[in-house]
Design an enzyme around this catalytic site. Structure first.
Site, PDB file in Angstrom:
ATOM      1  CE1 TYR A 108      -4.099  -2.363   4.955  1.00 33.18           C
ATOM      2  CE2 TYR A 108      -3.424  -0.354   4.946  1.00 33.18           C
ATOM      3  CZ  TYR A 108      -4.076  -1.060   4.211  1.00 33.18           C
ATOM      4  OH  TYR A 108      -3.643  -1.113   2.034  1.00 33.18           O
ATOM      5  CB  SER A 148      -0.472   0.349   1.088  1.00 32.71           C
ATOM      6  OG  SER A 148      -1.634   1.163   1.416  1.00 32.71           O
TER       7      SER A 148
END
Ligand SMILES: NC(=O)c1ccc[n+]([C@@H]2O[C@H](COP(=O)([O-])OP(=O)(O)OC[C@H]3O[C@@H](n4cnc5c(N)ncnc54)[C@H](O)[C@@H]3O)[C@@H](O)[C@H]2O)c1
Length: 280
Positions: A159, A146
């Site tokens: 995350y 990401s």
């Protein structure tokens, strides 16, 4: 068609939704055969039918990427199902989000996010890489990290930690494979905001985030997020060209390069964006 890897068998984890589904369809359109897997068996069945409808050979089997045992069983099953010595491309895509301040992220959430986002990639590589090396020839592992694995944002510490870890493990593994002379390359994909279901799972949001904040978050994803097809096309192109780092989707390139230039400026922009999105 692929200059880096032969067209052949591509496995996608988390193939039942979002980026995984779009990637499976993009590879089918590029002439590849697909192995699809996801924890959601019902949704997987639908994508399986879509891929078959495009004329590709396709097999599908549910598996939980966070389970080393299930991934090894999947690998044994794939070995028997496909008429090839190994996968040509492995796409470790399955992942989950967690939104909440650091102190509002309970240990169970940390464990789940680490198990799926980090150990899911580890388990995928451990299950399929040995056959890919043994079979020889050009092959590729695509790890979906990401933008949050390169530039962190507030309220996603678990995350961001897992995605930074995926970026690190991918780079280390890539160097190791080069040292060994193996022809398996690694591509790390760092998408910005993509409009998928990832932020729309209430269970992956801290209980301290109220419904209004949560609604603002989901609206933000819908409004700002690019279509998952944008990431899928970038993945197919990266496999063709042998690209190692893919920055794709809103803010990914400018924010990454700004961060290389000035950490302070990049952080100011990230904070501004988080405040204007209204979910912090
Ligand atoms: N959407 C974004 O803004 C965005 C941005 C950057 C990176 N990513 C990454 O892209 C990847 C795909 O996410 P998405 O946005 O398409 O989300 P999504 O929720 O639409 O799809 C994720 C898929 O993974 C599956 N999955 C979840 N846990 C699993 C497990 N334990 N085992 C097997 N499958 C599992 C889900 O069932 C689902 O089908 C993730 O790794 C995510 O972190 C997404």
């Amino acid at each position: 068609m692929f200059s880096s890897v032969r067209p052949g068998w591509v496995l996608v984890t988390g193939a039942a939704s979002g980026i995984g589904r779009a990637t499976a369809l993009a590879f089918a359109d590029a002439g590849a055969n697909l192995v699809l897997t996801d924890i959601n068996a019902a949704a997987l069945q639908e994508v399986f039918a879509e891929v078959q409808g495009r004329g590709s050979d396709c097999v599908a089997r549910p598996a939980d990427v966070s389970s080393d045992r299930e991934m090894r069983e999947l690998a044994a099953w794939v070995r028997a199902e496909i008429s090839a010595p190994a996968l040509d491309v492995l796409v470790n895509n399955a992942g989950i989000g967690y939104l909440g301040s650091f102190l509002d992220t309970p240990p169970e959430a940390w464990q789940r996010v680490l198990q799926v986002n980090l150990l899911g990639v580890v388990n995928g590589c451990r299950a399929f890489l040995p056959d890919m090396i043994r079979a020889g020839g050009k092959r590729r592992i695509v790890n979906v990290a990401s933008l949050a694995g390169l530039v962190a944002a507030p309220n996603i510490s678990a995350y961001a930690a897992t995605k930074h870890a995926v970026v690190g493990l991918s780079e280390s593994l890539s160097l190791e494979l080069r040292l060994k002379g193996a022809q398996v390359g690694i591509t790390t994909v760092c998408p910005g905001i993509i409009n998928t279901q990832i932020a729309k799972v209430r269970a992956n949001v801290a209980t301290t985030i109220d419904d209004a904040q949560y609604e603002r978050l989901t609206e933000y994803y819908t409004r700002q997020g690019a279509n998952p097809e944008v990431v899928a096309d970038a993945i197919v192109r990266a496999v063709r060209s042998g690209r190692e780092l893919v920055l794709v989707g809103p803010f990914a390139k400018p924010l990454y390069y700004l961060r290389c230039f000035s950490r302070r400026l990049a952080q100011r922009l990230v904070l501004q964006d988080a405040r204007s999105a209204g979910y912090v």
